[in-house]
Write a protein that holds these residues in place. Structure first.
Motif, PDB file in Angstrom:
ATOM      1  N   HIS A 100      25.108  18.318 -12.545  1.00  0.00           N
ATOM      2  CA  HIS A 100      23.889  17.729 -13.047  1.00  0.00           C
ATOM      3  C   HIS A 100      23.905  16.955 -14.227  1.00  0.00           C
ATOM      4  O   HIS A 100      24.747  17.378 -15.074  1.00  0.00           O
ATOM      5  CB  HIS A 100      22.674  18.924 -13.375  1.00  0.00           C
ATOM      6  CG  HIS A 100      21.435  18.216 -13.873  1.00  0.00           C
ATOM      7  ND1 HIS A 100      20.558  17.485 -13.217  1.00  0.00           N
ATOM      8  CD2 HIS A 100      20.839  17.988 -15.366  1.00  0.00           C
ATOM      9  CE1 HIS A 100      19.602  16.921 -14.004  1.00  0.00           C
ATOM     10  NE2 HIS A 100      19.832  17.536 -15.295  1.00  0.00           N
ATOM     11  N   LYS A 128      25.912  19.683   2.622  1.00  0.00           N
ATOM     12  CA  LYS A 128      25.550  20.693   1.359  1.00  0.00           C
ATOM     13  C   LYS A 128      26.461  21.824   1.398  1.00  0.00           C
ATOM     14  O   LYS A 128      26.971  22.192   0.424  1.00  0.00           O
ATOM     15  CB  LYS A 128      24.429  21.248   1.922  1.00  0.00           C
ATOM     16  CG  LYS A 128      23.750  22.325   0.861  1.00  0.00           C
ATOM     17  CD  LYS A 128      22.273  22.943   0.984  1.00  0.00           C
ATOM     18  CE  LYS A 128      21.968  23.646  -0.360  1.00  0.00           C
ATOM     19  NZ  LYS A 128      20.589  24.243  -0.079  1.00  0.00           N
ATOM     20  N   ARG A 146      19.831  16.784 -10.354  1.00  0.00           N
ATOM     21  CA  ARG A 146      20.167  17.955  -9.363  1.00  0.00           C
ATOM     22  C   ARG A 146      19.140  17.920  -8.547  1.00  0.00           C
ATOM     23  O   ARG A 146      19.163  18.240  -7.203  1.00  0.00           O
ATOM     24  CB  ARG A 146      20.516  19.151 -10.195  1.00  0.00           C
ATOM     25  CG  ARG A 146      20.713  20.420  -9.184  1.00  0.00           C
ATOM     26  CD  ARG A 146      20.542  21.819  -9.827  1.00  0.00           C
ATOM     27  NE  ARG A 146      22.097  21.831 -10.616  1.00  0.00           N
ATOM     28  CZ  ARG A 146      23.190  22.028 -10.249  1.00  0.00           C
ATOM     29  NH1 ARG A 146      23.272  22.436  -8.802  1.00  0.00           N
ATOM     30  NH2 ARG A 146      24.336  22.143 -10.779  1.00  0.00           N
ATOM     31  N   ASP A 151      19.493  17.664  -4.463  1.00  0.00           N
ATOM     32  CA  ASP A 151      19.191  18.867  -4.048  1.00  0.00           C
ATOM     33  C   ASP A 151      18.161  18.723  -2.582  1.00  0.00           C
ATOM     34  O   ASP A 151      18.434  19.074  -1.635  1.00  0.00           O
ATOM     35  CB  ASP A 151      18.597  20.068  -4.765  1.00  0.00           C
ATOM     36  CG  ASP A 151      19.812  20.608  -5.383  1.00  0.00           C
ATOM     37  OD1 ASP A 151      20.841  20.544  -5.004  1.00  0.00           O
ATOM     38  OD2 ASP A 151      19.586  21.416  -6.380  1.00  0.00           O
TER      39      ASP A 151
END
Length: 353
Positions: free
Chosen positions: A64, A57, A43, A47
């Protein structure tokens, strides 16, 4: 409004992982705004890349996992160590669960084929998966398979590949009855291994309504576009693919060296730059990136492990097309037509042998 195409990405797969996968998905999204993404991997890494891609996004969900299938892992190792929680497995499993329409990975090819086969299972009448890709030719694009999902195969397997490749060509090119050729060392009927000659007899005698078998095609016939679908077992198919990619890079390097030797050559290059750009685009393997793992009860796409973001975007495009235009249903229709194509092929082969 048409339903969204949901794409599951192994965000950690390939030589680079998320720094290629995420921007590649963002590029594809600009071409196919009716797409949603499930991103599997670390993650924190994902991200960080998504922060640079706000449009992506907004249509993505991150799941994850810190387990990654390595490029050098053997398929059996990958199944044992990463079967339940690796980014590759979770992307494939999303298709099985109905959370995604297609899974895409740039990771280990053998592991991807093994995991996909184990997780999704094969379609009825098909015992092995095949890698099929779009191949640019002088007459347009062709579908070539198998490019290395499995090695070897009898006549029955080659007939199966012909049916699967025809379904993909029908979806991609809008053809009712794609032409099909068997890759061989010559066009004469007496040439080639026994399995290839038997497959040719089957395809001729069956006269399948979903494809038009045209005979043997030699290696140079792939680039000439002699058939919409070229069929080979995985060993020869993978060699043909790597040889073509290497030749494309070699030609590009030869051109670069020749045009940089003399100032007159440099001037000529400037004058002919549009033509050289068109040639470079034709020779760019990234623009043909994205092999479909056919024969599964689900859609899985394999990207080159060493591709860049532009190349990965093309693999996402392929996945989108296969899902949007219902490749799986097309294959099922072909397999069921005329009482079961593969059942008929098996009975015919037993009679021949």
């Amino acid at each position: 409004m048409p339903q969204k195409v949901r794409i599951a990405l192994d965000a950690m797969g390939g030589d680079v992982g998320a720094p290629v996968v995420i921007p590649g998905a963002a590029i594809s999204l600009t071409r196919h705004p009716d797409t949603e993404f499930l991103l599997f991997g670390d993650r924190a890494v994902i991200d960080a890349e998504l922060a640079k891609q706000p449009a992506l996004k907004a249509v993505s969900r991150v799941v994850h996992t810190d387990v990654v299938v390595n490029m050098h892992d053997k398929p059996s190792q990958a199944l044992r160590r990463g079967r339940k929680n690796s980014s590759m497995w979770l992307a494939i499993e999303a298709v099985k669960k109905g959370e995604a329409d297609v899974a895409i990975s740039a990771g280990n090819t053998g592991a991807l084929a093994a995991m996909a086969r184990f997780c999704l299972r094969m379609l009825p009448g098909i015992d092995r998966p095949a890698l099929a890709a779009i191949w640019p030719t002088t007459r347009g694009d062709s579908v070539v398979l198998d490019l290395g999902a499995t090695i070897g195969g009898d006549a029955q397997h080659l007939v199966t590949l012909a049916v699967l490749g025809s379904a993909m060509a029908s979806v991609l090119f809008g053809l009712e009855r794609p032409t099909v050729g068997l890759l061989n060392i010559g066009v004469e009927e007496i040439k080639g291994h026994e399995e290839i000659r038997e497959a040719a007899e089957l395809l001729r005698s069956m006269n399948l309504p979903q494809l038009n078998y045209i005979g043997f095609v030699e290696g140079d016939g792939i680039g000439k576009g002699l058939a919409d679908v070229i069929v080979s077992e995985g060993f020869c198919g993978n060699i043909a693919l790597k040889a073509a990619e290497g030749t494309a890079r070699q030609i590009s390097e030869f051109l670069r060296e020749a045009l940089s030797r003399r100032w007159l050559s440099k001037i000529g290059y400037l004058l002919a730059r549009p033509a050289f750009k068109a040639l470079r685009d034709k020779l760019d393997p990234n623009k043909s990136n994205g092999s479909v793992v056919l024969g599964l009860n689900g859609i899985v796409v394999k990207s080159h492990g060493g591709t860049d973001a532009d190349g990965f975007a093309y693999a996402v495009d392929v996945g989108y097309e296969m899902a949007r235009y219902d490749l799986l249903n097309k294959i099922n229709q072909m397999l069921k037509r005329d009482g079961g194509t593969l059942v008929q092929a098996s009975a015919t082969q037993e009679a021949v042998t």
